[in-house]
Design a protein around this motif. Structure first.
Motif, PDB file in Angstrom:
ATOM      1  N   TYR A 162       0.837  -1.210   0.000  1.00 35.94           N
ATOM      2  CA  TYR A 162       0.000   0.000   0.000  1.00 35.94           C
ATOM      3  C   TYR A 162       0.869   1.257   0.000  1.00 35.94           C
ATOM      4  O   TYR A 162       0.569   2.231  -0.712  1.00 35.94           O
ATOM      5  CB  TYR A 162      -0.955  -0.008   1.199  1.00 35.94           C
ATOM      6  N   ASN A 194     -11.702  -1.934   2.032  1.00 31.22           N
ATOM      7  CA  ASN A 194     -11.255  -2.773   0.919  1.00 31.22           C
ATOM      8  C   ASN A 194     -11.540  -4.255   1.175  1.00 31.22           C
ATOM      9  O   ASN A 194     -11.970  -4.981   0.269  1.00 31.22           O
ATOM     10  CB  ASN A 194      -9.761  -2.576   0.669  1.00 31.22           C
ATOM     11  N   ASN A 212     -15.319  -4.871   0.856  1.00 33.82           N
ATOM     12  CA  ASN A 212     -15.715  -4.831  -0.546  1.00 33.82           C
ATOM     13  C   ASN A 212     -15.280  -6.104  -1.268  1.00 33.82           C
ATOM     14  O   ASN A 212     -16.036  -6.696  -2.048  1.00 33.82           O
ATOM     15  CB  ASN A 212     -15.091  -3.609  -1.226  1.00 33.82           C
ATOM     16  N   ASN A 213     -14.051  -6.559  -0.989  1.00 34.75           N
ATOM     17  CA  ASN A 213     -13.533  -7.775  -1.612  1.00 34.75           C
ATOM     18  C   ASN A 213     -14.341  -8.996  -1.186  1.00 34.75           C
ATOM     19  O   ASN A 213     -14.642  -9.869  -2.009  1.00 34.75           O
ATOM     20  CB  ASN A 213     -12.067  -7.953  -1.242  1.00 34.75           C
ATOM     21  N   ASN A 250     -19.667  -0.032  -1.129  1.00 36.48           N
ATOM     22  CA  ASN A 250     -18.940   0.615  -2.216  1.00 36.48           C
ATOM     23  C   ASN A 250     -19.059   2.133  -2.139  1.00 36.48           C
ATOM     24  O   ASN A 250     -18.087   2.856  -2.388  1.00 36.48           O
ATOM     25  CB  ASN A 250     -19.440   0.119  -3.577  1.00 36.48           C
ATOM     26  N   ARG A 299     -16.726   3.393   0.463  1.00 41.42           N
ATOM     27  CA  ARG A 299     -15.338   3.381   0.012  1.00 41.42           C
ATOM     28  C   ARG A 299     -15.069   4.535  -0.951  1.00 41.42           C
ATOM     29  O   ARG A 299     -14.036   5.209  -0.849  1.00 41.42           O
ATOM     30  CB  ARG A 299     -14.983   2.041  -0.645  1.00 41.42           C
ATOM     31  N   GLN A 343      -9.652   2.827  -7.362  1.00 40.24           N
ATOM     32  CA  GLN A 343     -10.049   1.510  -6.883  1.00 40.24           C
ATOM     33  C   GLN A 343      -9.358   0.400  -7.668  1.00 40.24           C
ATOM     34  O   GLN A 343      -8.942  -0.615  -7.100  1.00 40.24           O
ATOM     35  CB  GLN A 343     -11.574   1.341  -6.960  1.00 40.24           C
ATOM     36  N   ASN A 389      -6.001  -0.188  -6.301  1.00 43.55           N
ATOM     37  CA  ASN A 389      -6.027  -0.884  -5.015  1.00 43.55           C
ATOM     38  C   ASN A 389      -5.975  -2.398  -5.201  1.00 43.55           C
ATOM     39  O   ASN A 389      -5.392  -3.105  -4.383  1.00 43.55           O
ATOM     40  CB  ASN A 389      -7.288  -0.513  -4.226  1.00 43.55           C
ATOM     41  N   VAL A 390      -6.598  -2.891  -6.263  1.00 45.57           N
ATOM     42  CA  VAL A 390      -6.630  -4.340  -6.494  1.00 45.57           C
ATOM     43  C   VAL A 390      -5.549  -4.756  -7.486  1.00 45.57           C
ATOM     44  O   VAL A 390      -4.711  -5.614  -7.198  1.00 45.57           O
ATOM     45  CB  VAL A 390      -8.013  -4.796  -6.997  1.00 45.57           C
ATOM     46  N   GLU A 421      -3.098  -5.730  -4.411  1.00 43.08           N
ATOM     47  CA  GLU A 421      -3.477  -7.037  -3.885  1.00 43.08           C
ATOM     48  C   GLU A 421      -2.867  -8.183  -4.682  1.00 43.08           C
ATOM     49  O   GLU A 421      -2.392  -9.173  -4.106  1.00 43.08           O
ATOM     50  CB  GLU A 421      -5.009  -7.165  -3.850  1.00 43.08           C
TER      51      GLU A 421
END
Length: 508
Positions: free
Chosen positions: A196, A223, A226-227, A259, A262, A306, A309-310, A314
């Motif tokens: 991050y 996060n 949401n995931n 969502n 976020r 967003q 972020n993934v 991730e």
């Protein structure tokens, strides 16, 4: 009087007649549906697949969700191009390098759109982002706007020292964790913070102070929630059979509200804060500049954040976790990596991004992680907006297309002993994860390939290389090998149980 006494009997006969009529009607309806399917298959040369049931199709056969392993079994039975009827949705499954090339490259325009589901529609604003946008002008703009500040060689060279700094900070913290050299520690939480900080420095020129930074805790909470909601298989029945969608009212409300929280958080704590700042141009400024010109909206900017972020955080983290687990279980591979690093760089000289080109075994190890433990194993689903042909088969419009990239990369037809973690295979044969060899496409290929490979590959090399330079990785006491079982979601395949790691400092 006699006729009155017989009324209950008449009512009973009447009820039986109605019941019989309903049953007959249902049987007739099922028969019509089966006939329609049969006529369709006769009229069109559809790919083979298991016989679907009326209404639910093949959904009950795959009610635990579609995953790379059950799709590989499907290919063994029906071939490299097969079709499932999941409720009212047709799913096309691709399981060979030749057909993957056809879908992703040769017919990349025809199959260039994205197949979303009812939850991903909510979390991406019906494709308002880059990853899930339909193929067309909006996607081209989003891809261009995202590429310039993040996915070029120039950006890699500008950012790499920041990456290396964050890796060292993480390894220093891990070394100081109680039990790091004895009972073992969980390293994934600190590696997550590292990732991050790497990406948020690139996006916002900001970083989090630690695992307990309130801003970081809030971001992680949003996060993760949401995931959890997006990756679940619970909502499949409402997605495959839209008439059942009302039963998901509570679930979808939770998805929507999560969502929105976020998006509001990213807007208030990061985007608006950046608008108030001046100075050197950084990643998100390119997004805001495009919004100021009217090319995209501010909502599109939030969805791009967003995506980062993934796509950038991730997935690289998950690959790092798989890499550490495999290295613990394969000490001889650890030794080979250290020997190469010591020989090429010298003992105690930390590996940097430019060094990776001169470290073929380190590169091979990263590739083997991506081959054996592909974290997006079926790629992001594709879709054909119009009816088309694929080889000898007719493909109806709107098919959800799954390319089983993991299945191809772990198929003994294309790989020797694919179940064995063996980086040497990439030294014997020059295979790169660039999308040109369709036996190995962890980042996809063609127009919709993932641009994040440009930063993911060097970051993985730096993280795993520096870990090997500083530590010997061991399983916790009483354990011979760590558990490598995986768990999957709608898109991902991750390590089911995060291992405890004993880190024995090297004498340098």
């Amino acid at each position: 009087m006699e006729s009155l006494r017989n009324l209950p009997l008449l009512d009973q006969l009447k009820d039986q007649s109605i019941s019989t009529l309903v049953q007959t009607s249902l049987i007739a309806l099922i028969g019509v549906l089966l006939l329609v399917k049969l006529v369709q298959r006769l009229r069109l040369n559809l790919p083979p697949g298991p016989l679907p049931l009326p209404i639910v199709g093949n959904w009950l056969q795959f009610k635990e969700g579609l995953n790379p392993r059950n799709l590989a079994e499907l290919a063994n039975k029906y071939g490299d191009v097969c079709m499932l009827q999941m409720g009212q949705r047709k799913v096309l499954v691709i399981s060979s390098p030749e057909m993957a090339k056809e879908v992703l490259q040769t017919q990349g325009v025809e199959f260039g759109s994205r197949a979303r589901n009812l939850v991903f529609d909510m979390t991406t604003g019906k494709g308002s982002d880059m990853v899930f946008a339909d193929y067309g002008e909006h996607w081209r703009k989003m891809r261009r706007i995202a590429t310039i500040p993040f996915f070029t060689n120039k950006v890699v060279q500008q950012s790499r020292r920041g990456w290396e700094e964050e890796v060292d900070l993480a390894l220093n913290d891990i070394k100081e964790m109680p039990g790091s050299t004895t009972s073992g520690v969980m390293v994934n939480f600190r590696l997550q913070l590292m990732m991050y900080n790497i990406v948020y420095r690139m996006m916002f020129s900001r970083k989090f102070s630690g695992l307990h930074d309130p801003l970081y805790v809030k971001l992680m909470t949003l996060n993760l929630e949401n995931n959890r909601l997006a990756q679940s298989f619970k909502y499949n029945y409402g997605d495959y059979v839209p008439s059942l969608k009302p039963f998901l009212k509570g679930y979808l409300k939770e998805v929507w509200e999560t969502n929105q929280r976020r998006l509001s958080f990213l807007r208030d704590e990061f985007l608006n804060e950046r608008k108030r700042q001046t100075g050197e141009k950084i990643g998100v400024d390119f997004f805001l500049e495009a919004a100021a010109k009217g090319e995209i909206s501010e909502t599109n900017v939030l969805y791009l954040i967003q995506n980062m972020n993934v796509a950038a955080i991730e997935t690289t983290l998950w690959s790092s976790e798989w890499g550490i687990a495999e290295l613990i279980n394969n000490p001889q591979i650890q030794d080979k990596i250290r020997n190469e690093l010591d020989r090429v760089l010298g003992k105690g000289v930390p590996v940097t991004e430019p060094d990776i080109a001169n470290l073929p075994y380190l590169q091979a190890m990263v590739k083997e992680i991506l081959r054996m433990h592909m974290v997006i194993p079926m790629l992001v689903p594709h879709m054909n907006l119009q009816a088309t042909k694929l080889g000898k088969y007719d493909i109806p419009a709107g098919c959800r297309v799954l390319v089983n990239a993991w299945g191809i990369a772990n198929n003994p037809k294309y790989w020797e002993k694919p179940e064995v973690f063996n980086p040497d295979r990439f030294l014997k044969e020059k295979i790169e994860p660039t999308g040109n060899d369709f036996r190995f496409i962890p980042f996809g290929s063609g127009r919709r390939s993932c641009p994040g490979s440009l930063i993911a590959l060097p970051i993985l090399g730096i993280v795993l290389g520096r870990i090997m330079q500083r530590f010997e990785l061991l399983p916790p006491p009483g354990v011979d090998k760590v558990d490598l079982r995986s768990v999957g979601g709608q898109l991902s395949l991750v390590l089911a149980s995060k291992p405890r790691v004993v880190l024995k400092p090297r004498q340098i």
